[in-house]
Motif scaffolding. Structure first.
Motif, PDB file in Angstrom:
ATOM      1  N   TRP A  77       8.602  -3.820  59.562  1.00  0.00           N
ATOM      2  CA  TRP A  77       9.094  -3.538  59.536  1.00  0.00           C
ATOM      3  C   TRP A  77       9.233  -2.592  60.834  1.00  0.00           C
ATOM      4  O   TRP A  77      10.423  -2.066  60.792  1.00  0.00           O
ATOM      5  N   HIS A  85      18.767  -5.058  61.638  1.00  0.00           N
ATOM      6  CA  HIS A  85      17.272  -5.117  61.201  1.00  0.00           C
ATOM      7  C   HIS A  85      16.964  -6.793  60.153  1.00  0.00           C
ATOM      8  O   HIS A  85      15.391  -6.554  60.640  1.00  0.00           O
ATOM      9  N   THR A 145      19.908  -3.909  51.698  1.00  0.00           N
ATOM     10  CA  THR A 145      20.139  -4.876  52.839  1.00  0.00           C
ATOM     11  C   THR A 145      21.373  -5.022  53.487  1.00  0.00           C
ATOM     12  O   THR A 145      21.441  -4.606  54.519  1.00  0.00           O
ATOM     13  N   HIS A 157      20.629  -2.083  55.783  1.00  0.00           N
ATOM     14  CA  HIS A 157      19.016  -2.526  56.707  1.00  0.00           C
ATOM     15  C   HIS A 157      19.510  -3.784  57.388  1.00  0.00           C
ATOM     16  O   HIS A 157      19.070  -4.465  57.473  1.00  0.00           O
ATOM     17  N   ALA A 186      10.256   1.527  52.577  1.00  0.00           N
ATOM     18  CA  ALA A 186      11.037   2.347  52.949  1.00  0.00           C
ATOM     19  C   ALA A 186      11.085   4.150  51.928  1.00  0.00           C
ATOM     20  O   ALA A 186      11.464   4.772  52.767  1.00  0.00           O
TER      21      ALA A 186
END
Length: 245
Positions: A241, A178, A172, A175, A214
């Motif tokens: 995503w 994002h 987290t 990203h 991911a």
């Protein structure tokens, strides 16, 4: 006699065992299964050793010989201190393996195994504050949470599950922008309904699913199909995503 007169204070083995037994009894009264409690205590013990290993390894003081006693003495002191630090790291690793391999479902800490209750609860504790840093409280059925987290955790070995909260936090942080955009566009408060293709964006489990998408998408898809979870949920998260900023 005061504390200074007694020198450094260390807990003896009997006192440590007493504290652990007392904690187990208190947790049992609260309804925590002994096996789960022992695993949690074992992880805390392993973490304490790992923390000491990291702290000592990052501090040059213990590796520096006191006084001026020549290069040979200093070199020997440094080598000895390094050996002690490395042994502390070995002890931390052993403690971790012992903690995650203590249950009947985790005979090998490096092989996938059925998900235990303590592992599930640790995952819930990890994902909730991370999710709430991006979105509002979810209204999805808790049973859905268990099913989704079960699929996520089955992609990992017991040892990997023990370190999963840290992995989630790192994910987290790496990203953050994002994820902020994703939850703003698809999560609670957005125009996207809670029921449908993007349902899991409304659930704390989405943080865990996104991390696995991911890190290991193939394993996640395999466990997702085995759990007979709606393919649309995973497809929706994948689309959200990968959508452009």
């Amino acid at each position: 006699m005061n504390t200074a007169d007694e020198g450094r204070q260390r807990l003896d083995a009997a006192s440590v065992l007493n504290a652990k037994s007392t904690l187990l009894q208190l947790l049992a009264r609260g309804g925590v299964y002994t096996g789960d409690a022992e695993e949690l205590i074992g992880l805390v013990e392993a973490g304490a050793l790992a923390g000491a290993y990291t702290e000592i390894g990052a501090t040059p003081g213990p590796r520096t010989a006191p006084g001026e006693k020549g290069e040979s003495y200093a070199a020997g002191w440094s080598d000895g201190a390094l050996a002690v630090v490395e042994e502390l790291g070995v002890l931390a690793e052993r403690a971790l393996v012992r903690a995650v391999a203590s249950g009947p479902s985790a005979e090998s800490p490096d092989e996938p195994s059925p998900v235990r209750r303590a592992e599930m609860e640790r995952a819930k504790v990890a994902i909730t504050p991370l999710y709430l840093s991006f979105a509002e409280v979810s209204d999805l059925d808790p049973e859905v949470t268990d099913q989704v987290l079960g699929a996520v955790l089955r992609t990992m070995s017991p040892r990997q599950r023990a370190g999963y909260p840290g992995r989630l936090t790192a994910f987290t942080e790496a990203h953050h922008t994002h994820l902020e955009r994703l939850y703003s566009e698809y999560g609670p408060g957005s125009a996207i309904a809670i029921h449908g293709r993007y349902s899991l964006v409304h659930s704390p489990t989405s943080v865990a699913v996104l991390e696995r998408l991911a890190a290991t998408p193939s394993a996640l898809h395999e466990e997702w199909d085995a759990a007979e979870l709606p393919p649309a949920w995973l497809d929706g998260l994948t689309t959200a995503w990968s959508s452009p900023a």
